[in-house]
Design a protein around this motif. Structure first.
Motif, PDB file in Angstrom:
ATOM      1  N   THR A  54       0.838  -1.203   0.000  1.00  0.00           N
ATOM      2  CA  THR A  54       0.000   0.000   0.000  1.00  0.00           C
ATOM      3  C   THR A  54       0.865   1.241   0.000  1.00  0.00           C
ATOM      4  O   THR A  54       1.714   1.423   0.881  1.00  0.00           O
ATOM      5  CB  THR A  54      -0.927   0.022   1.224  1.00  0.00           C
ATOM      6  OG1 THR A  54      -1.730  -1.162   1.227  1.00  0.00           O
ATOM      7  CG2 THR A  54      -1.837   1.242   1.208  1.00  0.00           C
ATOM      8  N   ARG A  57       2.272   3.715   3.091  1.00  0.00           N
ATOM      9  CA  ARG A  57       1.983   3.075   4.373  1.00  0.00           C
ATOM     10  C   ARG A  57       3.267   2.635   5.058  1.00  0.00           C
ATOM     11  O   ARG A  57       4.105   1.961   4.456  1.00  0.00           O
ATOM     12  CB  ARG A  57       1.065   1.865   4.159  1.00  0.00           C
ATOM     13  CG  ARG A  57       0.613   1.193   5.457  1.00  0.00           C
ATOM     14  CD  ARG A  57      -0.448   0.148   5.187  1.00  0.00           C
ATOM     15  NE  ARG A  57      -0.883  -0.522   6.392  1.00  0.00           N
ATOM     16  CZ  ARG A  57      -1.737  -0.008   7.260  1.00  0.00           C
ATOM     17  NH1 ARG A  57      -2.262   1.180   7.039  1.00  0.00           N
ATOM     18  NH2 ARG A  57      -2.072  -0.674   8.357  1.00  0.00           N
ATOM     19  N   THR A 215     -10.249  -4.006  -2.104  1.00  0.00           N
ATOM     20  CA  THR A 215     -10.874  -3.946  -0.788  1.00  0.00           C
ATOM     21  C   THR A 215     -10.371  -5.075   0.102  1.00  0.00           C
ATOM     22  O   THR A 215     -10.020  -4.854   1.269  1.00  0.00           O
ATOM     23  CB  THR A 215     -12.407  -4.037  -0.925  1.00  0.00           C
ATOM     24  OG1 THR A 215     -12.884  -2.920  -1.683  1.00  0.00           O
ATOM     25  CG2 THR A 215     -13.086  -4.034   0.442  1.00  0.00           C
ATOM     26  N   GLY A 218      -6.786  -4.627   1.139  1.00  0.00           N
ATOM     27  CA  GLY A 218      -6.684  -3.605   2.165  1.00  0.00           C
ATOM     28  C   GLY A 218      -7.043  -4.084   3.550  1.00  0.00           C
ATOM     29  O   GLY A 218      -6.537  -3.545   4.545  1.00  0.00           O
ATOM     30  N   SER A 223      -5.198  -1.270   5.896  1.00  0.00           N
ATOM     31  CA  SER A 223      -5.383   0.019   5.226  1.00  0.00           C
ATOM     32  C   SER A 223      -6.846   0.275   4.883  1.00  0.00           C
ATOM     33  O   SER A 223      -7.286   1.430   4.834  1.00  0.00           O
ATOM     34  CB  SER A 223      -4.516   0.116   3.967  1.00  0.00           C
ATOM     35  OG  SER A 223      -4.827  -0.917   3.051  1.00  0.00           O
ATOM     36  N   LEU A 224      -7.611  -0.791   4.657  1.00  0.00           N
ATOM     37  CA  LEU A 224      -9.043  -0.617   4.391  1.00  0.00           C
ATOM     38  C   LEU A 224      -9.735   0.008   5.584  1.00  0.00           C
ATOM     39  O   LEU A 224     -10.596   0.883   5.421  1.00  0.00           O
ATOM     40  CB  LEU A 224      -9.691  -1.972   4.076  1.00  0.00           C
ATOM     41  CG  LEU A 224     -11.221  -1.944   3.974  1.00  0.00           C
ATOM     42  CD1 LEU A 224     -11.670  -1.160   2.753  1.00  0.00           C
ATOM     43  CD2 LEU A 224     -11.806  -3.349   3.960  1.00  0.00           C
ATOM     44  N   GLU A 226      -8.608   2.085   7.734  1.00  0.00           N
ATOM     45  CA  GLU A 226      -8.305   3.514   7.778  1.00  0.00           C
ATOM     46  C   GLU A 226      -9.100   4.283   6.734  1.00  0.00           C
ATOM     47  O   GLU A 226      -9.580   5.385   7.000  1.00  0.00           O
ATOM     48  CB  GLU A 226      -6.800   3.719   7.583  1.00  0.00           C
ATOM     49  CG  GLU A 226      -5.964   3.128   8.717  1.00  0.00           C
ATOM     50  CD  GLU A 226      -4.485   3.093   8.409  1.00  0.00           C
ATOM     51  OE1 GLU A 226      -4.104   3.582   7.320  1.00  0.00           O
ATOM     52  OE2 GLU A 226      -3.719   2.577   9.237  1.00  0.00           O
ATOM     53  N   ARG A 227      -9.267   3.683   5.544  1.00  0.00           N
ATOM     54  CA  ARG A 227     -10.064   4.335   4.497  1.00  0.00           C
ATOM     55  C   ARG A 227     -11.532   4.421   4.903  1.00  0.00           C
ATOM     56  O   ARG A 227     -12.182   5.461   4.714  1.00  0.00           O
ATOM     57  CB  ARG A 227      -9.930   3.583   3.176  1.00  0.00           C
ATOM     58  CG  ARG A 227      -8.568   3.658   2.544  1.00  0.00           C
ATOM     59  CD  ARG A 227      -8.600   3.308   1.066  1.00  0.00           C
ATOM     60  NE  ARG A 227      -9.107   1.970   0.809  1.00  0.00           N
ATOM     61  CZ  ARG A 227      -8.352   0.882   0.776  1.00  0.00           C
ATOM     62  NH1 ARG A 227      -7.052   0.969   1.021  1.00  0.00           N
ATOM     63  NH2 ARG A 227      -8.870  -0.299   0.512  1.00  0.00           N
ATOM     64  N   HIS A 230     -11.929   7.082   7.493  1.00  0.00           N
ATOM     65  CA  HIS A 230     -11.841   8.414   6.887  1.00  0.00           C
ATOM     66  C   HIS A 230     -13.126   8.759   6.157  1.00  0.00           C
ATOM     67  O   HIS A 230     -13.645   9.877   6.244  1.00  0.00           O
ATOM     68  CB  HIS A 230     -10.652   8.461   5.940  1.00  0.00           C
ATOM     69  CG  HIS A 230     -10.482   9.776   5.228  1.00  0.00           C
ATOM     70  ND1 HIS A 230     -11.055  10.038   4.001  1.00  0.00           N
ATOM     71  CD2 HIS A 230      -9.840  10.920   5.606  1.00  0.00           C
ATOM     72  CE1 HIS A 230     -10.751  11.263   3.625  1.00  0.00           C
ATOM     73  NE2 HIS A 230     -10.030  11.820   4.578  1.00  0.00           N
ATOM     74  N   ASP A 231     -13.662   7.793   5.394  1.00  0.00           N
ATOM     75  CA  ASP A 231     -14.892   8.028   4.642  1.00  0.00           C
ATOM     76  C   ASP A 231     -16.066   8.303   5.584  1.00  0.00           C
ATOM     77  O   ASP A 231     -16.910   9.166   5.297  1.00  0.00           O
ATOM     78  CB  ASP A 231     -15.219   6.829   3.751  1.00  0.00           C
ATOM     79  CG  ASP A 231     -14.219   6.654   2.631  1.00  0.00           C
ATOM     80  OD1 ASP A 231     -13.449   7.609   2.364  1.00  0.00           O
ATOM     81  OD2 ASP A 231     -14.198   5.563   2.020  1.00  0.00           O
TER      82      ASP A 231
END
Length: 235
Positions: A54, A57, A215, A218, A223-224, A226-227, A230-231
């Motif tokens: 990623t 990262r 997806t 992640g 990392s998914l 964190e996304r 954030h969303d």
């Protein structure tokens, strides 16, 4: 180029008398797409589209499995308590009752195997440094037993079961994968794998009801999460 034809039996991935080997195909060209896909990566989750993992990262010296778990360590002390698991699940968009149930379920399952000693934790704490000891059976084997990421196993999830879309899973394909990965009499593993993947599907499927390859990648390195967090904040 690797071949699965009878002319090159040493490289065959299909057995004529075993129909399931034709139905669940492997990618014979993966090594051309990604260097050493058989080599388990300790620090990053790689695939042909992300040969370095990623972007941006920092693994902070943690294994890929530890990175996955670390999102739920909300205060960064290396220990995950049930209320931190709850907060993490809420942060990625799970409802209150779902978060409450899975916070108890996850910590109950992983607390004792990850303890530094023989005594159980009355607070059901999970120790990230020992998270590899909590790996269960009947899974995709994308994590090895030390918490590294195995690219060939990850790729097989989609080459075998992504029949409708090569880089995504439908709900039916996900269910087929879960059934195919079951180890005999491994009831704990069956339940754990089903709970994990169905929770992922419910929080991260796209508008067409597909679980995209990126997806899933992640989720392995966290990392998914964190996304999604954030969303959720942005919305």
């Amino acid at each position: 180029m690797a071949s699965s034809s009878p002319a090159d039996p040493s490289m065959a991935t299909e057995a004529p008398q075993v129909a399931v080997t034709r139905e669940r195909k492997l990618n014979p060209n993966l090594q051309e797409e990604l260097p050493k896909p058989y080599l388990a990566r300790a620090l990053v989750a790689v695939d042909p589209s992300h040969p370095k993992g990623t972007e941006g990262r920092d693994p902070r010296g943690m294994s890929v499995l530890q990175q996955h778990a670390a999102f739920f360590d909300r205060n960064g002390d290396g220990v995950i308590h049930p209320w931190e698991t709850f907060k993490g699940l809420r942060a990625i968009g799970c409802s209150f009752p779902v978060s409450l149930f899975f916070a108890f379920f996850i910590n109950l399952a992983l607390s004792y195997p990850t303890q530094p000693g023989w005594l159980p934790s009355p607070l059901l704490s999970i120790h990230i440094k020992n998270i590899h000891k909590g790996k269960h059976g009947s899974d995709s084997e994308t994590y090895d037993t030390e918490g590294r990421f195995v690219p060939s196993k990850f790729d097989a999830v989609f080459s075998k079961y992504g029949q409708t879309h090569p880089n995504a899973l439908t709900q039916d394909e996900l269910n087929l994968m879960l059934k195919a990965n079951r180890n005999m009499y491994d009831f704990v593993g069956w339940v754990a794998a089903s709970a994990e993947w169905k929770l992922l599907y419910n929080v991260a499927k796209d508008k067409d009801g597909l679980l995209q390859r990126e997806t899933v990648r992640g989720v392995f390195d966290g990392s998914l999460f964190e996304r999604l967090q954030h969303d959720k904040k942005s919305s």
